[in-house]
Design an enzyme around this catalytic site. Structure first.
Site, PDB file in Angstrom:
ATOM      1  N   TYR A   1     -54.122  34.984-126.925  1.00  0.00           N
ATOM      2  CA  TYR A   1     -53.931  35.044-128.366  1.00  0.00           C
ATOM      3  C   TYR A   1     -53.141  36.302-128.713  1.00  0.00           C
ATOM      4  CZ  TYR A   1     -54.728  34.545-133.316  1.00  0.00           C
ATOM      5  OH  TYR A   1     -54.527  34.376-134.663  1.00  0.00           O
TER       6      TYR A   1
ATOM      7  N   GLN B   1     -58.662  28.305-135.523  1.00  0.00           N
ATOM      8  CA  GLN B   1     -58.161  26.992-135.115  1.00  0.00           C
ATOM      9  C   GLN B   1     -57.377  27.062-133.800  1.00  0.00           C
ATOM     10  OE1 GLN B   1     -57.496  28.610-137.940  1.00  0.00           O
ATOM     11  NE2 GLN B   1     -55.351  28.477-138.549  1.00  0.00           N
TER      12      GLN B   1
ATOM     13  N   ASN C   1     -58.320  38.982-135.328  1.00  0.00           N
ATOM     14  CA  ASN C   1     -59.167  39.415-136.436  1.00  0.00           C
ATOM     15  C   ASN C   1     -60.588  38.839-136.286  1.00  0.00           C
ATOM     16  OD1 ASN C   1     -59.052  36.723-137.185  1.00  0.00           O
ATOM     17  ND2 ASN C   1     -57.486  37.046-138.757  1.00  0.00           N
TER      18      ASN C   1
ATOM     19  N   SER D   1     -61.024  50.191-132.402  1.00  0.00           N
ATOM     20  CA  SER D   1     -60.553  51.079-131.349  1.00  0.00           C
ATOM     21  C   SER D   1     -61.213  52.462-131.442  1.00  0.00           C
ATOM     22  CB  SER D   1     -59.033  51.210-131.476  1.00  0.00           C
ATOM     23  OG  SER D   1     -58.490  51.698-130.286  1.00  0.00           O
TER      24      SER D   1
ATOM     25  N   GLN E   1     -55.169  57.406-132.539  1.00  0.00           N
ATOM     26  CA  GLN E   1     -56.173  56.350-132.580  1.00  0.00           C
ATOM     27  C   GLN E   1     -56.501  55.981-134.031  1.00  0.00           C
ATOM     28  OE1 GLN E   1     -57.702  53.692-130.238  1.00  0.00           O
ATOM     29  NE2 GLN E   1     -56.590  55.445-129.496  1.00  0.00           N
TER      30      GLN E   1
ATOM     31  N   HIS F   1     -54.601  53.298-136.209  1.00  0.00           N
ATOM     32  CA  HIS F   1     -54.723  51.855-135.936  1.00  0.00           C
ATOM     33  C   HIS F   1     -55.376  51.113-137.088  1.00  0.00           C
ATOM     34  CE1 HIS F   1     -53.273  50.863-131.975  1.00  0.00           C
ATOM     35  NE2 HIS F   1     -53.836  51.929-131.446  1.00  0.00           N
TER      36      HIS F   1
ATOM     37  N   GLU G   1     -64.022  53.829-125.564  1.00  0.00           N
ATOM     38  CA  GLU G   1     -62.946  52.992-125.027  1.00  0.00           C
ATOM     39  C   GLU G   1     -61.916  53.874-124.284  1.00  0.00           C
ATOM     40  OE1 GLU G   1     -60.589  51.377-128.140  1.00  0.00           O
ATOM     41  OE2 GLU G   1     -59.615  49.872-126.883  1.00  0.00           O
ATOM     42  N   HIS G   2     -61.414  54.902-124.987  1.00  0.00           N
ATOM     43  CA  HIS G   2     -60.498  55.860-124.371  1.00  0.00           C
ATOM     44  C   HIS G   2     -61.211  57.210-124.298  1.00  0.00           C
ATOM     45  CE1 HIS G   2     -57.980  53.036-126.790  1.00  0.00           C
ATOM     46  NE2 HIS G   2     -57.277  52.980-125.678  1.00  0.00           N
TER      47      HIS G   2
ATOM     48  N   ASP H   1     -51.352  53.379-123.513  1.00  0.00           N
ATOM     49  CA  ASP H   1     -51.086  52.226-124.377  1.00  0.00           C
ATOM     50  C   ASP H   1     -49.797  51.519-123.978  1.00  0.00           C
ATOM     51  OD1 ASP H   1     -53.294  52.730-125.905  1.00  0.00           O
ATOM     52  OD2 ASP H   1     -52.223  53.898-127.417  1.00  0.00           O
TER      53      ASP H   1
ATOM     54  N   GLU I   1     -92.426  26.816-103.363  1.00  0.00           N
ATOM     55  CA  GLU I   1     -91.933  26.689-104.737  1.00  0.00           C
ATOM     56  C   GLU I   1     -92.188  25.281-105.294  1.00  0.00           C
ATOM     57  OE1 GLU I   1     -87.843  27.991-104.934  1.00  0.00           O
ATOM     58  OE2 GLU I   1     -88.384  30.099-104.587  1.00  0.00           O
TER      59      GLU I   1
ATOM     60  N   HIS J   1     -86.286  19.526-101.439  1.00  0.00           N
ATOM     61  CA  HIS J   1     -85.468  20.551-100.787  1.00  0.00           C
ATOM     62  C   HIS J   1     -85.863  20.662 -99.308  1.00  0.00           C
ATOM     63  CE1 HIS J   1     -84.402  21.706-104.868  1.00  0.00           C
ATOM     64  NE2 HIS J   1     -83.617  22.680-104.432  1.00  0.00           N
TER      65      HIS J   1
END
Lengths: 428, 428
Positions: free
Chosen positions: A127, A187, A210, A233, A255, A258, A323-324, A357, A411, A416
């Site tokens: 995506y 969708q 999003n 982020s 950062q 963003h 994250e960073h 990045d 068991e 088995h």
């Protein structure tokens, strides 16, 4: 930036709660997304066309973006951008090649062979958001590891637009995307998960989006694979007196620009540095094109934490699991063993986070919101699956029969046990 | 067993739809589980005690299962079971050791160092069901790969009981579980995800469970890691005229006895074999202790598919992507390259599937419901995370500045560009 001092565990708990709040679910969105997915599952392309008209205000004639449109894009992108994308591609490939994994085979006993085969996923969907959050660099980061893994077909989906960002289309071709479909939102995720008349269903979906896209990915998870649930982020910077305030401020702001929800956290054992960084942030903010966003991020979600020792700086940051993570200290590489939780680590005063990045070759699709405790950067390993295999000959089965049937009967699973016992009866 | 013939794509689509139906969601359960999780998040141990009284009909005084209770269990388990568990452990360790992964480091250019560190998760929770679905073998399969990965603390949760299955407690100790808490259902998953006064929160949750447990795992996914969403157990058998009907029937039944929803699929190019296997199934069913369950599974979900070539047998099975796959053919290992999607593969007439459940050392926690297209068996790789690291010196940043800033400005992210540019200005 809000300044926090005091007990480490209390600060960590507060930061953690803030992370959770930033990634909180929205149940209205969940119900809406559920309806969209169900509609696409049942009505395929018809539903996609309806949603494109409704949400994107575009009547899509053909979902497939034509070869000509893609070729045309190359003439609209500057040569400098194409060179930069090609150089980034080279670095991404040379880094991610290290992640290629072999299978194995062993024979622990006479008559027994075991092993693991590593196979690429057959088809993957990526995506790519539309609008201002459309990043050509992200196309490379998602597609190239899949390509290296050997994925046979890579499908890109992106919201329909009157005019596509040519750099996105160029990045798609440079990185080896097989087909681009113009469909976006929940969708698009539904189409990739279930398939429609036009869009083939895939085995795994990656890429940012999003809240609708993220919620849809979570809902189809299990039916197909997904990369991760990405939150806002984050950057964490551990800095001492050796750090240069202008560098630290610039990296925190990179950062912050963003997203208003993006979060920049400075942990330092130097009050002097903390003060100087705040002064620099104020100064640099004023000339930023995205000043409003960056300022909101810094004011609402920026944090400065003062601790009294190097060990405490690392302990706190390990609890945050950013994250960073930048280590703005002399001889930064020596501190690597102290880091337990971080998606991507930037060592030393010159390793500014945007290097990762765009250029270094490490992946920029990273675990956010504390999930670096258990998630990793996107990599080749996300686009393979491992199949186990086992071979036992007759003698080996007979040898193992007592242990296996003992456990099976204990068991309560007699069928088995009998399947194993059948191998010693009579002869094949 | 329902017999299917005809067009391959049609059969595959029908089998896929049946898989989806078997894993269909239940929205009532989702709402109930959401409430349970929220209650545990807010009220911790108090909520756990309430749910234990309500669902398990037990007033739990102390959630922690005592060392004495665990030691006592060893006196109640037969020596044969203990030996079998120890032998299984040995094989599981020798197989999974191959999955241990090293980091890497490289220097693609002067002044640049990049690499990847592989680190164990800090704390993992393993869910072990109570009642008849409590399998000591599953304890080994979940815990030992985590142990090998280097996970520092492994927490087991299992529903409270008047009297625990001693083999479960023994398996927990043999495999290296650090603490056992008696709490079950969705509330146990919530406790592991959020932590309570007694139960520490973990980084990842693995282990099988009923619909409440599975739904809770899906809901907390993202906050913590989870292994996978497990559907009903499955076996696919590809067999030709060389197969022995009694063996094939016994192996299909070993899967069918698990659960009425369990599914056994035979794909063969031999009508003679298909007929003979059905006769054998009828015969063997009659003497099985779990006849009722196995019969329901075979009648409702068992399938026999006749194809006309070896290639078609494999093509169809690749579309099904079964959890377990047996190749009941001479020289079975030669067909390994034809297999694209399967969790665990059993090669040849003597490699009966229960060998993998109990003994061979391959993992028996496997992707079901067609998810072998993108998921793998549980392994050491599920209990590690990978952190990237990067170091650039000043010259290296200057060298890369043009490419990085070109991309940053083209994406409208000026603060990213400025952070890089700042490194060439003045001197540190």
């Amino acid at each position: 930036m809000k300044r926090l001092t005091g007990d480490l565990a209390t600060i960590a708990a507060e930061l953690r709660q803030e992370q959770l709040d930033l990634m909180a679910q929205n149940t209205d969105v969940e119900a809406l997304v559920r309806d969209i997915i169900e509609n696409v599952r049942q009505n395929g392309d018809v539903a996609l066309r309806d949603y494109s008209a409704k949400f994107d205000k575009i009547d899509v004639a053909d979902f497939l973006v034509s070869r000509e449109t893609i070729d045309q894009a190359f003439e609209e992108v500057t040569p400098e951008v194409l060179v930069a994308l090609e150089n980034a591609k080279k670095n991404i490939i040379s880094y991610h090649k290290h992640q290629l994994e072999d299978g194995f085979i062993d024979s622990p006993t006479e008559g027994v062979i075991r092993g693991q085969v590593v196979l690429p996923l057959a088809r993957v969907g990526v995506y790519v958001p539309g609008g201002t959050a459309a990043y050509p660099s992200s196309v490379l980061m998602n597609v190239l590891p899949a390509k290296l893994a050997g994925v046979k077909e890579i499908i890109m989906v992106t919201p329909p637009q009157e005019k596509f960002n040519p750099a996105i289309l160029a990045a798609a071709k440079i990185s080896g995307v097989d087909k681009i479909y113009q469909v976006g939102g929940a969708q698009a995720i539904a189409a990739l998960a279930y398939g429609t008349q036009t869009i083939p269903k895939v085995d795994k979906i990656t890429g940012p989006g999003n809240i609708f896209v993220a919620t849809a990915k979570k809902q189809v998870f299990g039916l197909v694979g997904i990369d991760m649930i990405a939150g806002p982020s984050e950057i964490g910077v551990i800095a001492d007196d050796s750090a240069k305030p202008a560098y630290v401020a610039a990296d925190l702001l990179s950062q912050a620009e963003h997203d208003k929800l993006a979060r920049a956290i400075l942990v330092t054992n130097s009050e002097k540095l903390a003060d100087a960084v705040e002064v620099e942030i104020d100064k640099q903010l004023k000339t930023l094109p995205r000043e409003e966003i960056a300022r909101a991020s810094i004011v609402d979600n920026g944090r400065v934490i003062l601790t009294d020792s190097v060990d405490n700086m690392f302990e706190l940051m390990n609890l945050v699991a950013p994250e960073h993570l930048e280590i703005a200290m002399d001889n930064a590489i020596e501190y690597l063993p102290k880091i337990e939780n971080a998606g991507s680590i930037f060592l030393g005063h010159f390793t500014s986070e945007p290097i990762g990045d765009y250029y270094a070759g490490t992946n920029h699709v990273l675990p956010t919101s504390g999930t670096a405790r258990f998630y990793s950067a996107l990599g080749v390993y996300d686009f393979v699956k491992r199949s186990q295999f086992t071979y036992y000959n007759k003698d080996a089965v007979i040898q193992a029969t007592k242990d296996i049937t003992t456990l099976a009967y204990s068991e309560g699973l007699a069928a088995h046990a009998r399947a194993i016992e059948s191998r010693s009866e009579g002869k094949k």
